[in-house]
Scaffold this motif. Sequence first.
Motif, short mmCIF file in Angstrom:
data_model
loop_
_atom_site.label_atom_id
_atom_site.label_comp_id
_atom_site.label_asym_id
_atom_site.label_seq_id
_atom_site.Cartn_x
_atom_site.Cartn_y
_atom_site.Cartn_z
N PRO A 36 0.82 -1.20 0.00
CA PRO A 36 0.00 0.00 0.00
C PRO A 36 0.86 1.26 0.00
O PRO A 36 1.97 1.27 0.55
N LEU A 37 0.35 2.28 -0.63
CA LEU A 37 1.07 3.56 -0.70
C LEU A 37 0.08 4.70 -0.60
O LEU A 37 -1.08 4.56 -0.96
N ARG A 38 0.58 5.84 -0.12
CA ARG A 38 -0.25 7.03 -0.04
C ARG A 38 -0.11 7.86 -1.30
O ARG A 38 0.81 7.66 -2.10
N PHE A 39 -1.04 8.80 -1.47
CA PHE A 39 -1.10 9.57 -2.72
C PHE A 39 0.23 10.23 -3.08
O PHE A 39 0.78 10.00 -4.18
N ASN A 40 0.76 11.00 -2.15
CA ASN A 40 1.96 11.76 -2.49
C ASN A 40 3.21 10.88 -2.59
O ASN A 40 4.17 11.25 -3.27
N GLU A 41 3.14 9.74 -1.94
CA GLU A 41 4.26 8.82 -2.05
C GLU A 41 4.28 8.23 -3.48
O GLU A 41 5.33 8.13 -4.10
N ARG A 43 3.08 9.72 -6.03
CA ARG A 43 3.43 10.82 -6.91
C ARG A 43 4.95 10.99 -6.99
O ARG A 43 5.50 11.25 -8.06
N ARG A 44 5.61 10.82 -5.87
CA ARG A 44 7.07 10.96 -5.86
C ARG A 44 7.73 9.78 -6.56
O ARG A 44 8.74 9.95 -7.26
N ARG A 45 7.15 8.59 -6.40
CA ARG A 45 7.80 7.41 -6.94
C ARG A 45 7.59 7.27 -8.44
O ARG A 45 8.49 6.81 -9.15
N VAL A 46 6.42 7.61 -8.92
CA VAL A 46 6.15 7.56 -10.36
C VAL A 46 6.56 8.91 -10.94
O VAL A 46 5.76 9.81 -11.09
N GLU A 47 7.82 9.04 -11.26
CA GLU A 47 8.34 10.34 -11.68
C GLU A 47 7.65 10.84 -12.94
O GLU A 47 7.48 10.10 -13.90
N GLY A 48 7.25 12.10 -12.87
CA GLY A 48 6.68 12.71 -14.07
C GLY A 48 5.17 12.70 -14.11
O GLY A 48 4.56 13.37 -14.95
N VAL A 49 4.53 11.96 -13.22
CA VAL A 49 3.07 11.94 -13.24
C VAL A 49 2.56 13.21 -12.57
O VAL A 49 3.08 13.66 -11.55
N SER A 50 1.55 13.83 -13.18
CA SER A 50 0.95 15.02 -12.59
C SER A 50 -0.10 14.60 -11.57
O SER A 50 -0.60 13.48 -11.60
N LEU A 54 -2.50 11.30 -11.85
CA LEU A 54 -2.45 10.28 -10.82
C LEU A 54 -3.83 10.11 -10.19
O LEU A 54 -4.31 8.99 -10.01
N SER A 55 -4.47 11.22 -9.89
CA SER A 55 -5.81 11.18 -9.33
C SER A 55 -6.77 10.46 -10.26
O SER A 55 -7.54 9.59 -9.84
N GLN A 56 -6.69 10.80 -11.54
CA GLN A 56 -7.55 10.20 -12.54
C GLN A 56 -7.29 8.70 -12.68
O GLN A 56 -8.22 7.89 -12.77
N THR A 57 -6.01 8.35 -12.73
CA THR A 57 -5.63 6.95 -12.88
C THR A 57 -6.12 6.12 -11.69
O THR A 57 -6.68 5.04 -11.85
N LEU A 58 -5.94 6.67 -10.49
CA LEU A 58 -6.37 5.96 -9.28
C LEU A 58 -7.88 5.80 -9.25
O LEU A 58 -8.40 4.73 -8.88
N VAL A 77 -5.03 14.83 6.29
CA VAL A 77 -5.70 13.58 5.96
C VAL A 77 -4.72 12.56 5.34
O VAL A 77 -3.82 12.94 4.60
N THR A 78 -4.89 11.32 5.72
CA THR A 78 -4.07 10.24 5.16
C THR A 78 -4.95 9.41 4.24
O THR A 78 -6.04 9.00 4.63
N VAL A 79 -4.48 9.18 3.02
CA VAL A 79 -5.22 8.34 2.09
C VAL A 79 -4.30 7.23 1.59
O VAL A 79 -3.20 7.50 1.13
N GLU A 80 -4.78 6.02 1.75
CA GLU A 80 -3.94 4.88 1.41
C GLU A 80 -4.58 4.09 0.27
O GLU A 80 -5.78 3.80 0.31
N TYR A 81 -3.77 3.76 -0.70
CA TYR A 81 -4.25 2.95 -1.82
C TYR A 81 -3.58 1.59 -1.76
O TYR A 81 -2.39 1.49 -1.45
N ARG A 82 -4.36 0.55 -2.07
CA ARG A 82 -3.74 -0.77 -2.16
C ARG A 82 -4.41 -1.60 -3.25
O ARG A 82 -5.59 -1.42 -3.55
N ALA A 83 -3.67 -2.51 -3.81
CA ALA A 83 -4.18 -3.36 -4.89
C ALA A 83 -5.13 -4.39 -4.31
O ALA A 83 -4.89 -4.94 -3.24
N THR A 84 -6.23 -4.66 -5.01
CA THR A 84 -7.15 -5.74 -4.64
C THR A 84 -6.58 -7.06 -5.16
O THR A 84 -5.61 -7.06 -5.93
#
Lengths: 119, 119
Positions: A36-41, A43-50, A54-58, A77-84
Amino acid sequence: MQPANAYAAQCPTRLVLDRVADKWTVLVLGLLAEGPLRFNELRRRVEGVSQKMLSQTLKGLERDGLVTRRAYATVPVTVEYRATPLGHTLSATLDPLRIWAETYIAEVQAAQRRYDAVA
Amino acid sequence: MQPANAYAAQCPTRLVLDRVADKWTVLVLGLLAEGPLRFNELRRRVEGVSQKMLSQTLKGLERDGLVTRRAYATVPVTVEYRATPLGHTLSATLDPLRIWAETYIAEVQAAQRRYDAVA
DNA sequence: CTTTATGGTATCCAATGGAAACCAAGTGCC
DNA sequence: GGCACTTGGTTTCCATTGGATACCATAAAG
């Protein structure tokens, strides 16, 4: 119901392929499959994504049931994304694609130089 | 030389991934892997592709060394496209993607309906 | 009191994608 | 003779998309 066939224009498979055959989807899902990763994390890891993309893709990944979003009422606020589980099956089929790119990059670039030299 | 890493913005792998993570590339290369095809035959088989995009996709694939183009001086002119060995290795890694789409389409659509019902 | 961080949305402009028209060369049809 | 049709494209135009930037609320830190 007809058998799925991505080559038919009206086949719903085509819609899935559209979403899946996307640069950001491949990269984002690849990272989320590792944990799992948070939004801004992300954003930092996928270099170049706006932020917008990123919001749209997620959102798209969430709608397709490939990723879940969980918000915690911390400050900020903390928002966490994880793969199903479904997301993991897709990521597993996309892994070879990233690996192919990294493996054959030199061969592709050599081909490009040859092509450009002629033209 | 640095190790390839598709998550770095300047990594050439990113460029390859860009080209490869593309709807038309997946579909066109998938057909060409089965055997050589002519321009208009491709156009008929890949439903919905415009001449412009097919032409562009094929040029890109040729430049990347994934497809070869051969023109015969018949009347009207005959142009045949076929996958290179490199193209076959890529197509082989893309096959699971098409298969994934066709396998999980129902699950994805169900997830979409759930998502849309809430929103 | 300004800066930092979070996770976004809104806005604007450039680039891309798709529909349709156009092209040359030659063959068939009437 | 003249019109239509074939091949494999290129060109043109418009709508959609993508990316850069600014902005938002909230609260803690300096």
